[in-house]
Design a protein around this motif. Structure first.
Motif, PDB file in Angstrom:
ATOM      1  N   MET A  30       0.563  -1.649  -0.151  1.00 22.99           N
ATOM      2  CA  MET A  30       0.021  -0.171   0.069  1.00 22.99           C
ATOM      3  C   MET A  30       1.394   1.552  -0.158  1.00 22.99           C
ATOM      4  O   MET A  30       0.602   2.625  -0.782  1.00 22.99           O
ATOM      5  CB  MET A  30      -1.405   0.151   1.204  1.00 22.99           C
ATOM      6  CG  MET A  30      -1.474   1.130   1.272  1.00 22.99           C
ATOM      7  SD  MET A  30      -2.689   1.304   0.135  1.00 22.99           S
ATOM      8  CE  MET A  30      -4.600   2.409   0.468  1.00 22.99           C
ATOM      9  N   VAL A  31       1.888   0.869   0.540  1.00 21.71           N
ATOM     10  CA  VAL A  31       2.583   2.441   0.958  1.00 21.71           C
ATOM     11  C   VAL A  31       3.395   2.565  -0.749  1.00 21.71           C
ATOM     12  O   VAL A  31       3.413   3.966  -1.324  1.00 21.71           O
ATOM     13  CB  VAL A  31       4.101   1.851   1.323  1.00 21.71           C
ATOM     14  CG1 VAL A  31       5.299   3.463   1.315  1.00 21.71           C
ATOM     15  CG2 VAL A  31       3.834   1.936   2.763  1.00 21.71           C
ATOM     16  N   GLY A  32       3.915   1.761  -1.503  1.00 21.61           N
ATOM     17  CA  GLY A  32       4.133   2.141  -3.161  1.00 21.61           C
ATOM     18  C   GLY A  32       2.863   2.753  -4.392  1.00 21.61           C
ATOM     19  O   GLY A  32       2.655   3.498  -4.352  1.00 21.61           O
ATOM     20  N   ILE A  33       1.618   2.108  -3.518  1.00 25.16           N
ATOM     21  CA  ILE A  33       0.166   2.334  -4.372  1.00 25.16           C
ATOM     22  C   ILE A  33      -0.209   4.075  -3.918  1.00 25.16           C
ATOM     23  O   ILE A  33      -0.814   4.793  -4.955  1.00 25.16           O
ATOM     24  CB  ILE A  33      -0.785   1.115  -3.525  1.00 25.16           C
ATOM     25  CG1 ILE A  33      -0.583  -0.154  -4.352  1.00 25.16           C
ATOM     26  CG2 ILE A  33      -2.109   2.239  -4.839  1.00 25.16           C
ATOM     27  CD1 ILE A  33      -1.276  -1.214  -3.779  1.00 25.16           C
ATOM     28  N   ASN A  37      -0.052   6.679  -7.065  1.00 25.44           N
ATOM     29  CA  ASN A  37      -1.834   7.321  -7.126  1.00 25.44           C
ATOM     30  C   ASN A  37      -2.273   8.091  -6.894  1.00 25.44           C
ATOM     31  O   ASN A  37      -3.291   8.854  -6.184  1.00 25.44           O
ATOM     32  CB  ASN A  37      -2.264   6.033  -8.143  1.00 25.44           C
ATOM     33  CG  ASN A  37      -1.537   4.812  -8.389  1.00 25.44           C
ATOM     34  OD1 ASN A  37      -1.076   4.882  -9.742  1.00 25.44           O
ATOM     35  ND2 ASN A  37      -1.934   3.563  -7.820  1.00 25.44           N
ATOM     36  N   GLY A  38      -1.999   8.206  -5.305  1.00 22.51           N
ATOM     37  CA  GLY A  38      -2.618   9.198  -4.723  1.00 22.51           C
ATOM     38  C   GLY A  38      -2.863   8.388  -3.594  1.00 22.51           C
ATOM     39  O   GLY A  38      -3.776   7.645  -3.953  1.00 22.51           O
ATOM     40  N   GLY A 305      -0.946   4.564   4.219  1.00 25.98           N
ATOM     41  CA  GLY A 305       0.157   4.561   2.960  1.00 25.98           C
ATOM     42  C   GLY A 305       2.087   5.012   3.796  1.00 25.98           C
ATOM     43  O   GLY A 305       2.300   4.950   3.294  1.00 25.98           O
ATOM     44  N   VAL A 306       0.817   4.430   5.076  1.00 23.22           N
ATOM     45  CA  VAL A 306       2.565   5.775   6.053  1.00 23.22           C
ATOM     46  C   VAL A 306       3.464   4.089   5.602  1.00 23.22           C
ATOM     47  O   VAL A 306       3.721   3.257   5.516  1.00 23.22           O
ATOM     48  CB  VAL A 306       2.158   5.761   7.756  1.00 23.22           C
ATOM     49  CG1 VAL A 306       1.740   3.791   8.243  1.00 23.22           C
ATOM     50  CG2 VAL A 306       2.964   5.858   8.571  1.00 23.22           C
ATOM     51  N   SER A 307       4.952   5.008   6.313  1.00 20.56           N
ATOM     52  CA  SER A 307       6.219   4.268   4.941  1.00 20.56           C
ATOM     53  C   SER A 307       7.382   3.489   5.951  1.00 20.56           C
ATOM     54  O   SER A 307       7.090   5.148   7.368  1.00 20.56           O
ATOM     55  CB  SER A 307       7.100   4.892   4.079  1.00 20.56           C
ATOM     56  OG  SER A 307       6.753   6.220   4.443  1.00 20.56           O
TER      57      SER A 307
END
Length: 308
Positions: A30-33, A37-38, A305-307
């Motif tokens: 999900m981080v990359g998505i 894409n926002g 989306g936290v990394s």
């Protein structure tokens, strides 16, 4: 014309699960998505983000009922493989805490102690299908005349064995360093003198409560992965502190949220419930815990989306 913002319900997502149309990704995916894409588009594309952690969680244990004997016993003291279990409950109920050491353990009498076997190891052995020695003693009563019991048991012999962990899945935790001139032994591991190392405990971007920092989708009754089986969140964990200071993205800057969780030991997998020995500190239990996060809107997409 402005695009309509994403707004889903739990029922919407459950319906997609039943229809086989749900889109599930892992927290690291999900981080990359979100980055690519926002948050708004990510919320359109993704329905569920899976999170998880596997770490020593000292505030863990299990309620065990070992079944009535003939004649009956009202156990006042109970041991499993010589590890004491709390018996101040009904006749044949007890609670085995993960950090309880074996009764004959030398502890830190020879420092640093090795703490080779304790409550966490008992729970692992039961889940692994091993035989465990049960001992119980009593002062005897008219209705429960037996004063001692000793027998081998397995998990399948027990009428009831429910893992109930008062505090798991800490939302954030301290980093430990040692500025003294000698090595010290702690629940954060061995700390070398003069700041020689720094130990911390977190699953980072995979951590369940990092991905839902304000507990929008995690609460009483939330179904979770616990020790390889289905479990539930049953309450805020001990030391739960939702009011900790936070970063602008919701991530707390100090220890904060915790969960009290429960699950049936008879459904668990020993790969995800492992006894731990911490040199110079004590026994514990490494627990595998995972939570699916429903992506209800762009805000939840942004949180997940936290990394690292």
């Amino acid at each position: 014309m402005a695009k309509k913002k994403v707004s889903k319900t739990i029922d919407d997502i459950n319906r997609k699960i039943k229809e086989g149309k749900v889109v599930v990704v892992t927290a690291d995916e999900m981080v990359g998505i979100v980055k690519k894409n926002g948050a708004e588009k990510a919320a359109q594309e993704v329905d569920v983000v899976t999170t998880g952690t596997f770490s020593p969680m000292c505030s863990s244990g299990a309620f065990i009922n070992f079944g009535h004997t003939k004649p009956g016993i009202k156990a006042s003291r109970t041991w499993l493989n010589d590890v004491p279990a709390y018996a101040g409950l009904a006749a044949v109920d007890c609670y085995m805490g993960a950090t309880e050491p074996r009764e004959d353990d030398p502890l830190n009498g020879v420092h640093p102690g090795q703490f080779k076997y304790g409550g966490g190891h008992v729970l692992h052995d039961l889940i692994a299908g091993k035989k465990v020695e049960l001992r119980a003693t009593s002062y005897g009563t008219d209705c429960y005349p037996e004063t001692q019991v000793k027998k081998k048991i397995t998990l399948s012999d027990l009428p009831y064995a429910m893992m109930l962990n008062p505090r798991n899945a800490y939302q954030n935790y301290n980093c430990a360093i040692n500025l003294t001139k000698k090595t010290i032994y702690t629940y954060m591991g061995i700390l070398k003198p003069n700041g020689g190392n720094a130990n911390y405990a977190t699953a980072g971007e995979l951590s369940p409560l990092f991905n839902d920092p304000y507990y929008r989708t995690i609460g009483l009754g939330t179904r979770i992965f616990l020790g390889g089986a289905k479990g539930h969140v049953i309450a805020p964990g001990t030391q739960h502190n939702p009011n900790a200071e936070r970063h602008e993205n919701g991530i707390p800057l100090t220890p904060s949220g915790t969960l009290m969780v429960s699950g049936d030991m008879k459904e668990m997998d020993p790969r995800w419930v492992v006894g731990v020995s911490m040199l110079g500190y004590g026994c514990s239990l490494a627990v595998g815990l995972g939570i699916p996060i429903p992506i209800l809107d762009a805000e939840m997409a942004e949180y997940t989306g936290v990394s690292d």
